[in-house]
Structures are given as C-alpha cells and as structure tokens.
Design a protein around this motif. Structure first.
Motif, short mmCIF file in Angstrom:
data_model
loop_
_atom_site.label_atom_id
_atom_site.label_comp_id
_atom_site.label_asym_id
_atom_site.label_seq_id
_atom_site.Cartn_x
_atom_site.Cartn_y
_atom_site.Cartn_z
N ALA A 251 0.85 -1.20 0.00
CA ALA A 251 0.00 0.00 0.00
C ALA A 251 0.88 1.24 0.00
N GLY A 252 0.63 2.16 -0.94
CA GLY A 252 1.38 3.40 -1.01
C GLY A 252 2.73 3.30 -1.68
N SER A 253 3.06 2.15 -2.27
CA SER A 253 4.38 1.99 -2.87
C SER A 253 4.46 2.50 -4.30
N ALA A 254 3.33 2.83 -4.93
CA ALA A 254 3.33 3.15 -6.36
C ALA A 254 4.17 4.38 -6.68
N GLY A 255 4.20 5.36 -5.78
CA GLY A 255 4.99 6.57 -6.04
C GLY A 255 6.48 6.27 -6.14
#
Length: 316
Positions: A45-49
């Motif tokens: 979660a939240g790793s896409a950036g």
C-alpha cells in the motif's frame, strides 16, 4: 514516448485475473504502436509513487497508472517529487475514475491507450494538502482532482474495505445514507488567501477538474486542470433541503445561488477547528478520495508540478 511503465495494484478490486488481463491489453496496445511496455505490480500500500520514480530512473519515459483515482494519486507523489517532466497517463480500472472521465479517456484499456497516444504532454499544477497525521505529525500530499474537509472525508473513512471490494460504488451510497441519518451539524473555520473574512462551515471542498460524475450524468465546475487555482466550495447551512437543492442544481447545470452555500476560485486556504465546537465523530481531510488525517489543514496550488497527458488544445 519510447518506453512506458504500467503500474497497477494486483490485489485491488474484484476479479483480479481480469484486472491483470486488462493491464496486459493496455501494454499490448502500446507495443503495437512501437512503444516498449513494462508491467509493474505494486509491492505494498502506497508503494506506487516510489516505484514510479524507480521506473523513471531505469529508463522509462512515460508512466501509466492503471487503476482508480487512488492509484493515480499514489503514482503522482513519486512523479512530482522525482520526475515532474515525465508524462503521466491513466488506464481507468477502479471504482472511481474521475480524472479519466474529465480527460475524456475511455474505460476500455486498449481504447484508453489509443486515445492517449493522441494526447500532448502538458506541465500543469497540482494541489497540495498539509494536514495533521494520525500520529500527530504534520504531513503533506499532492492531488489532481481535489481535497476536502468534513462529512465526505468522514464517509470515506467509514467505508468498509471488504464491502467496497464486493459492491463497489454502492458502499459510498450506503455510507451517505448512514451519514444523513446520524451525523450532527459541526462547523470549523476557513481562511482563504486574499479574503479578509473568515468563514464557518461544515463542509469544504476544493476541486481541480471541470467535470465531476460519470458518463451518464455529471456536473461542471469553473475549475480545470489547465488552471493554476482550484474551485473552493463551502457549506454553511444545516438545512438538508437547501443542500439538496444546490447539488441538484449543479447536476442539472444551473448552479443556483442557495443561502448558506458559496464558492470561489482561489489558490490557497486554511482550515482549523473552532474552540467552541465539539466534534462527536472527528474532523477528517481527504484528497483524491483517500482519507488522510485531521485539522489544521492547508490546501494550496503548486504550479508546474507535474506532466500529464492531456487532449490537445484546440484553437478558437
């Protein structure tokens, strides 16, 4: 565009095998146009950036966020911070696809790619929201669509993840009904840059896009992704009939003036709690549909923050 990365959440939504097939269809369309495509599943979660930034470092010159507005928002964090000149594209796969709709991007993955191959990279502003994190520290996040403080953020906070996965957008409707039946009217204070008067309201929304809704029905705002500001809208009446009349007028394209509801274009504002007000359920802020934290909140425009694939500007 020579080498594109397609970032997607493999665990999001229903029928995950279909999601992968749709991302693969988008990649095949890029490759048919002579563009190398790499599929990058999110790691957490939240790793896409961070993964978007790493993809740019490894030689990708375009990033496609494959998912809903939350996936786009995650990818945005990495591009603004590390690669503002690398264009961001969208393959709409999520429950909410407001950005794709505003840009006129079709829902089908192949059609979405073909449409964006006719688009032009354009360096534009992003919104930025600073808020009180759940650990008590000040945090900030960029956004494309809008940010808000008040009941809509509380409804998102209460959204049940398993139900959202199973019934999609109807979970938002369920929470809206529960809110109308149970939520008290609670005010906070808003200060807008360049405006001396402070405002007490129960809901504050800032909007960057022009069209909000879906292809069946939508309403338009004075804002737009091409602008260096946002449309701020505040609700300062507990009268649900007035609120209903106003939003129905927006839906019908009339934008009626309703007592207790107002708005303006601006570039920065600040929200804070009122010392004489108690908050039975807490006050929450959200950006691009993701619940963030609480007050005090500052929302501002950051010009020239990132590059987005957008429809070509037509001469008048």
């Amino acid at each position: 565009m020579r080498r594109a990365a397609l970032i997607y959440n493999p665990a999001s939504g229903q029928q995950q095998h279909r999601r992968l097939a749709r991302v693969q269809a988008a990649a095949q369309t890029l490759e048919a146009a002579g563009i190398a495509a790499t599929l990058i599943p999110t790691e957490a979660a939240g790793s896409a950036g961070a993964q978007a930034a790493a993809a740019v470092t490894s030689g990708h010159d375009a990033i496609f966020a494959c998912g809903g507005d939350g996936t786009v928002n995650d990818v945005l964090q990495g591009l603004v911070a590390h690669a503002p000149d690398v264009p961001l594209g969208v393959v709409p796969l999520g429950t909410g696809n407001v950005l794709a709709f505003d840009l006129g991007i079709p829902r089908g993955p192949a059609a979405a790619i073909r449409k964006q191959l006719t688009f032009t990279p354009r360096r534009i502003a992003a919104g930025q929201i600073e808020y009180q994190g759940r650990d008590g520290n000040r945090e900030s996040r960029y956004f494309t669509l809008g940010a808000s403080v008040g009941p809509d953020a509380l409804m998102l906070y209460r959204t049940h993840p398993a139900l959202k996965k199973r019934i999609g957008i109807f979970e938002y409707f369920r929470q809206a009904v529960l809110f109308l039946l149970n939520h008290p009217y609670e005010e906070f204070q808003v200060s807008i840059a360049g405006r001396e008067e402070k405002t007490r309201c129960s809901q504050l929304s800032t909007v960057r896009v022009t069209r909000i809704g879906n292809r069946i029905r939508y309403f338009t705002m004075d804002s737009g992704l091409h602008r260096d500001d946002f449309h701020a809208l505040w609700v300062a009446t507990p009268n649900l009939i007035r609120q209903g009349i106003y939003f129905l007028s927006l839906w019908g394209g009339f934008k009626w003036k309703v007592q207790g509801i107002d708005g303006m274009l601006c570039g920065e504002l600040h929200c804070e709690v009122l010392p004489d007000q108690t908050y039975a359920h807490g006050l929450y802020a959200q950006a691009d549909g993701e619940v963030l934290g609480g007050l005090p909140v500052t929302i501002r425009i950051v010009p020239q923050a990132f590059t987005l694939l957008m429809p070509p500007v037509t001469a008048h």
